[in-house]
Scaffold this motif. Structure first.
Motif, PDB file in Angstrom:
ATOM      1  N   MET A  87      -9.929  64.186 -48.621  1.00 38.11           N
ATOM      2  CA  MET A  87      -8.535  63.805 -48.378  1.00 38.11           C
ATOM      3  C   MET A  87      -7.605  64.630 -49.269  1.00 38.11           C
ATOM      4  SD  MET A  87      -8.808  59.640 -48.024  1.00 38.11           S
ATOM      5  CE  MET A  87      -9.240  59.355 -49.741  1.00 38.11           C
ATOM      6  N   SER A  88      -7.819  65.911 -49.304  1.00 37.35           N
ATOM      7  CA  SER A  88      -7.063  66.779 -50.210  1.00 37.35           C
ATOM      8  C   SER A  88      -5.551  66.699 -49.998  1.00 37.35           C
ATOM      9  CB  SER A  88      -7.545  68.221 -50.079  1.00 37.35           C
ATOM     10  OG  SER A  88      -7.444  68.653 -48.738  1.00 37.35           O
ATOM     11  N   ASP A  89      -5.127  66.290 -48.820  1.00 35.90           N
ATOM     12  CA  ASP A  89      -3.694  66.158 -48.539  1.00 35.90           C
ATOM     13  C   ASP A  89      -3.212  64.714 -48.658  1.00 35.90           C
ATOM     14  OD1 ASP A  89      -3.509  68.891 -47.986  1.00 35.90           O
ATOM     15  OD2 ASP A  89      -4.053  68.588 -45.888  1.00 35.90           O
ATOM     16  N   GLY A  90      -3.989  63.879 -49.350  1.00 34.51           N
ATOM     17  CA  GLY A  90      -3.645  62.470 -49.480  1.00 34.51           C
ATOM     18  C   GLY A  90      -4.339  61.651 -48.405  1.00 34.51           C
ATOM     19  N   GLY A  91      -4.353  60.355 -48.598  1.00 31.92           N
ATOM     20  CA  GLY A  91      -4.996  59.491 -47.615  1.00 31.92           C
ATOM     21  C   GLY A  91      -5.347  58.150 -48.203  1.00 31.92           C
ATOM     22  N   THR A  92      -6.210  57.437 -47.499  1.00 35.29           N
ATOM     23  CA  THR A  92      -6.593  56.087 -47.886  1.00 35.29           C
ATOM     24  C   THR A  92      -8.099  55.957 -47.917  1.00 35.29           C
ATOM     25  OG1 THR A  92      -4.582  55.176 -46.890  1.00 35.29           O
ATOM     26  CG2 THR A  92      -6.397  53.636 -47.271  1.00 35.29           C
ATOM     27  N   LEU A  93      -8.600  55.380 -48.999  1.00 33.97           N
ATOM     28  CA  LEU A  93     -10.007  55.024 -49.124  1.00 33.97           C
ATOM     29  C   LEU A  93     -10.081  53.517 -48.923  1.00 33.97           C
ATOM     30  CD1 LEU A  93     -12.932  55.893 -49.836  1.00 33.97           C
ATOM     31  CD2 LEU A  93     -12.387  55.299 -52.193  1.00 33.97           C
ATOM     32  N   THR A  94     -10.911  53.093 -47.978  1.00 29.25           N
ATOM     33  CA  THR A  94     -11.044  51.675 -47.667  1.00 29.25           C
ATOM     34  C   THR A  94     -12.473  51.238 -47.949  1.00 29.25           C
ATOM     35  OG1 THR A  94      -9.382  51.888 -45.923  1.00 29.25           O
ATOM     36  CG2 THR A  94     -10.782  49.924 -45.858  1.00 29.25           C
ATOM     37  N   ILE A  95     -12.609  50.164 -48.718  1.00 30.50           N
ATOM     38  CA  ILE A  95     -13.925  49.604 -49.011  1.00 30.50           C
ATOM     39  C   ILE A  95     -13.933  48.168 -48.502  1.00 30.50           C
ATOM     40  CG2 ILE A  95     -15.623  49.051 -50.792  1.00 30.50           C
ATOM     41  CD1 ILE A  95     -14.290  51.188 -52.554  1.00 30.50           C
ATOM     42  N   THR A  96     -14.848  47.883 -47.583  1.00 30.94           N
ATOM     43  CA  THR A  96     -14.942  46.544 -47.014  1.00 30.94           C
ATOM     44  C   THR A  96     -16.369  46.041 -47.143  1.00 30.94           C
ATOM     45  OG1 THR A  96     -15.478  47.332 -44.782  1.00 30.94           O
ATOM     46  CG2 THR A  96     -13.141  47.062 -45.320  1.00 30.94           C
ATOM     47  N   SER A  97     -16.513  44.743 -47.025  1.00 33.04           N
ATOM     48  CA  SER A  97     -17.857  44.161 -47.002  1.00 33.04           C
ATOM     49  C   SER A  97     -17.830  42.894 -46.167  1.00 33.04           C
ATOM     50  CB  SER A  97     -18.348  43.851 -48.419  1.00 33.04           C
ATOM     51  OG  SER A  97     -17.636  42.756 -48.956  1.00 33.04           O
ATOM     52  N   GLN A  98     -18.998  42.584 -45.656  1.00 31.45           N
ATOM     53  CA  GLN A  98     -19.181  41.323 -44.946  1.00 31.45           C
ATOM     54  C   GLN A  98     -20.622  40.893 -45.120  1.00 31.45           C
ATOM     55  OE1 GLN A  98     -18.094  42.707 -41.011  1.00 31.45           O
ATOM     56  NE2 GLN A  98     -20.217  42.691 -40.348  1.00 31.45           N
ATOM     57  N   VAL A  99     -20.825  39.603 -45.058  1.00 30.48           N
ATOM     58  CA  VAL A  99     -22.173  39.051 -45.129  1.00 30.48           C
ATOM     59  C   VAL A  99     -22.646  38.861 -43.699  1.00 30.48           C
ATOM     60  CG1 VAL A  99     -23.559  37.100 -45.905  1.00 30.48           C
ATOM     61  CG2 VAL A  99     -21.691  37.944 -47.333  1.00 30.48           C
ATOM     62  N   SER A 100     -23.797  39.458 -43.398  1.00 30.02           N
ATOM     63  CA  SER A 100     -24.343  39.390 -42.051  1.00 30.02           C
ATOM     64  C   SER A 100     -25.799  38.957 -42.144  1.00 30.02           C
ATOM     65  CB  SER A 100     -24.231  40.767 -41.376  1.00 30.02           C
ATOM     66  OG  SER A 100     -24.834  40.746 -40.111  1.00 30.02           O
ATOM     67  N   ASP A 101     -26.082  37.737 -41.691  1.00 31.24           N
ATOM     68  CA  ASP A 101     -27.418  37.155 -41.789  1.00 31.24           C
ATOM     69  C   ASP A 101     -27.883  37.187 -43.237  1.00 31.24           C
ATOM     70  OD1 ASP A 101     -27.539  36.640 -39.012  1.00 31.24           O
ATOM     71  OD2 ASP A 101     -28.219  38.694 -38.640  1.00 31.24           O
ATOM     72  N   ASP A 102     -28.920  37.933 -43.527  1.00 29.38           N
ATOM     73  CA  ASP A 102     -29.437  37.974 -44.892  1.00 29.38           C
ATOM     74  C   ASP A 102     -29.169  39.331 -45.548  1.00 29.38           C
ATOM     75  OD1 ASP A 102     -31.116  39.296 -43.190  1.00 29.38           O
ATOM     76  OD2 ASP A 102     -32.974  38.494 -44.013  1.00 29.38           O
ATOM     77  N   HIS A 103     -28.056  39.973 -45.136  1.00 32.05           N
ATOM     78  CA  HIS A 103     -27.697  41.269 -45.690  1.00 32.05           C
ATOM     79  C   HIS A 103     -26.210  41.333 -46.031  1.00 32.05           C
ATOM     80  CE1 HIS A 103     -31.512  42.390 -43.785  1.00 32.05           C
ATOM     81  NE2 HIS A 103     -31.547  43.320 -44.708  1.00 32.05           N
ATOM     82  N   LEU A 104     -25.919  42.164 -47.011  1.00 30.10           N
ATOM     83  CA  LEU A 104     -24.549  42.511 -47.339  1.00 30.10           C
ATOM     84  C   LEU A 104     -24.299  43.882 -46.723  1.00 30.10           C
ATOM     85  CD1 LEU A 104     -21.918  42.097 -49.024  1.00 30.10           C
ATOM     86  CD2 LEU A 104     -23.061  43.385 -50.839  1.00 30.10           C
ATOM     87  N   VAL A 105     -23.237  43.994 -45.947  1.00 37.36           N
ATOM     88  CA  VAL A 105     -22.896  45.261 -45.305  1.00 37.36           C
ATOM     89  C   VAL A 105     -21.583  45.752 -45.909  1.00 37.36           C
ATOM     90  CG1 VAL A 105     -22.391  46.430 -43.129  1.00 37.36           C
ATOM     91  CG2 VAL A 105     -24.039  44.533 -43.176  1.00 37.36           C
ATOM     92  N   MET A 106     -21.654  46.902 -46.582  1.00 39.22           N
ATOM     93  CA  MET A 106     -20.476  47.513 -47.198  1.00 39.22           C
ATOM     94  C   MET A 106     -20.121  48.774 -46.422  1.00 39.22           C
ATOM     95  SD  MET A 106     -21.362  47.397 -51.237  1.00 39.22           S
ATOM     96  CE  MET A 106     -23.120  47.710 -51.015  1.00 39.22           C
ATOM     97  N   ARG A 107     -18.830  48.992 -46.264  1.00 42.40           N
ATOM     98  CA  ARG A 107     -18.369  50.218 -45.617  1.00 42.40           C
ATOM     99  C   ARG A 107     -17.362  50.898 -46.534  1.00 42.40           C
ATOM    100  NH1 ARG A 107     -19.339  46.785 -41.423  1.00 42.40           N
ATOM    101  NH2 ARG A 107     -20.779  47.619 -39.874  1.00 42.40           N
ATOM    102  N   ILE A 108     -17.567  52.186 -46.733  1.00 39.98           N
ATOM    103  CA  ILE A 108     -16.664  53.007 -47.529  1.00 39.98           C
ATOM    104  C   ILE A 108     -16.121  54.063 -46.589  1.00 39.98           C
ATOM    105  CG2 ILE A 108     -16.460  54.573 -49.504  1.00 39.98           C
ATOM    106  CD1 ILE A 108     -19.333  52.269 -49.577  1.00 39.98           C
ATOM    107  N   SER A 109     -14.826  53.974 -46.279  1.00 40.36           N
ATOM    108  CA  SER A 109     -14.211  54.850 -45.275  1.00 40.36           C
ATOM    109  C   SER A 109     -13.067  55.641 -45.885  1.00 40.36           C
ATOM    110  CB  SER A 109     -13.644  54.020 -44.122  1.00 40.36           C
ATOM    111  OG  SER A 109     -14.643  53.240 -43.527  1.00 40.36           O
ATOM    112  N   ASP A 110     -12.935  56.887 -45.426  1.00 41.42           N
ATOM    113  CA  ASP A 110     -11.792  57.694 -45.854  1.00 41.42           C
ATOM    114  C   ASP A 110     -11.053  58.214 -44.638  1.00 41.42           C
ATOM    115  OD1 ASP A 110     -12.632  60.473 -45.059  1.00 41.42           O
ATOM    116  OD2 ASP A 110     -14.230  60.138 -46.509  1.00 41.42           O
ATOM    117  N   THR A 111      -9.846  58.685 -44.873  1.00 41.64           N
ATOM    118  CA  THR A 111      -9.032  59.254 -43.801  1.00 41.64           C
ATOM    119  C   THR A 111      -8.966  60.778 -43.941  1.00 41.64           C
ATOM    120  OG1 THR A 111      -7.017  58.910 -45.097  1.00 41.64           O
ATOM    121  CG2 THR A 111      -7.627  57.173 -43.512  1.00 41.64           C
TER     122      THR A 111
END
Length: 175
Positions: A87-111
């Motif tokens: 994101m050399s020209d700027g942007g947003t880093l988004t970190i989300t998580s949710q509990v799904s059954d017996d797992h933690l699912v994390m997402r790290i997204s950039d623009t």
């Protein structure tokens, strides 16, 4: 923060040596997510602000996970640094998580600029680097190794000129 960074440099050196030898040892702790990453988020937020970028978090639910906090810090740090470069020209880093059954699912997204299909298929390969200044090609290979050592799974999706999302799935401890 300085003390944490010194510890992380030490951990990084140990990880590189362990990675080169093909061995690793974890110092696992039972930790509550997302509380266990708050220090990492504070450091990350300061880094993003300096780069004139945004951090968005959305954590859905709490989970008890078993991680080596200093090793897992490398996962967040490496993915965040890659996102900042993308994101050399700027942007947003988004970190989300949710509990799904017996797992933690994390997402790290950039623009950021995203990855081409050919790059995407080699993203976790050792010594593969693409358009990265002073890159060794070990960052994502180490990230994958750390996640796998935690009995987790990591995957990546990317769209050119729209960004990249890393998804990490970790087992949740039964309480």
């Amino acid at each position: 923060i300085i003390s944490q960074q010194v510890n992380q440099f030490n951990t990084l050196a140990q990880e590189l040596l362990a990675f080169a030898k093909g061995s690793s040892t974890l110092q696992l702790q039972n930790m509550k997510f997302p509380a266990c990453i708050q220090d990492s988020l504070t450091s990350l937020h300061q880094n993003l602000v300096q780069q004139k970028m945004n951090l968005v978090t959305d954590f859905q639910g709490d989970a008890l996970i078993q991680i080596d906090p200093s090793r897992f810090y490398r996962v967040y740090d490496n993915l965040a640094n890659n996102a900042i470069e993308a994101m050399s020209d700027g942007g947003t880093l988004t970190i989300t998580s949710q509990v799904s059954d017996d797992h933690l699912v994390m997402r790290i997204s950039d623009t950021g600029h995203g990855m081409e299909a050919e790059v995407l298929t080699k993203a976790f390969d050792e010594f593969f680097t693409h358009q990265k200044h002073n890159g060794t090609g070990l960052g994502l290979a180490i990230v994958k190794s750390i996640v796998t050592d935690h009995n987790g799974h990591i995957s990546v999706e990317s769209v050119l000129d729209q960004g990249t999302t890393f998804t990490i799935t970790l087992p949740i401890l039964k309480t």
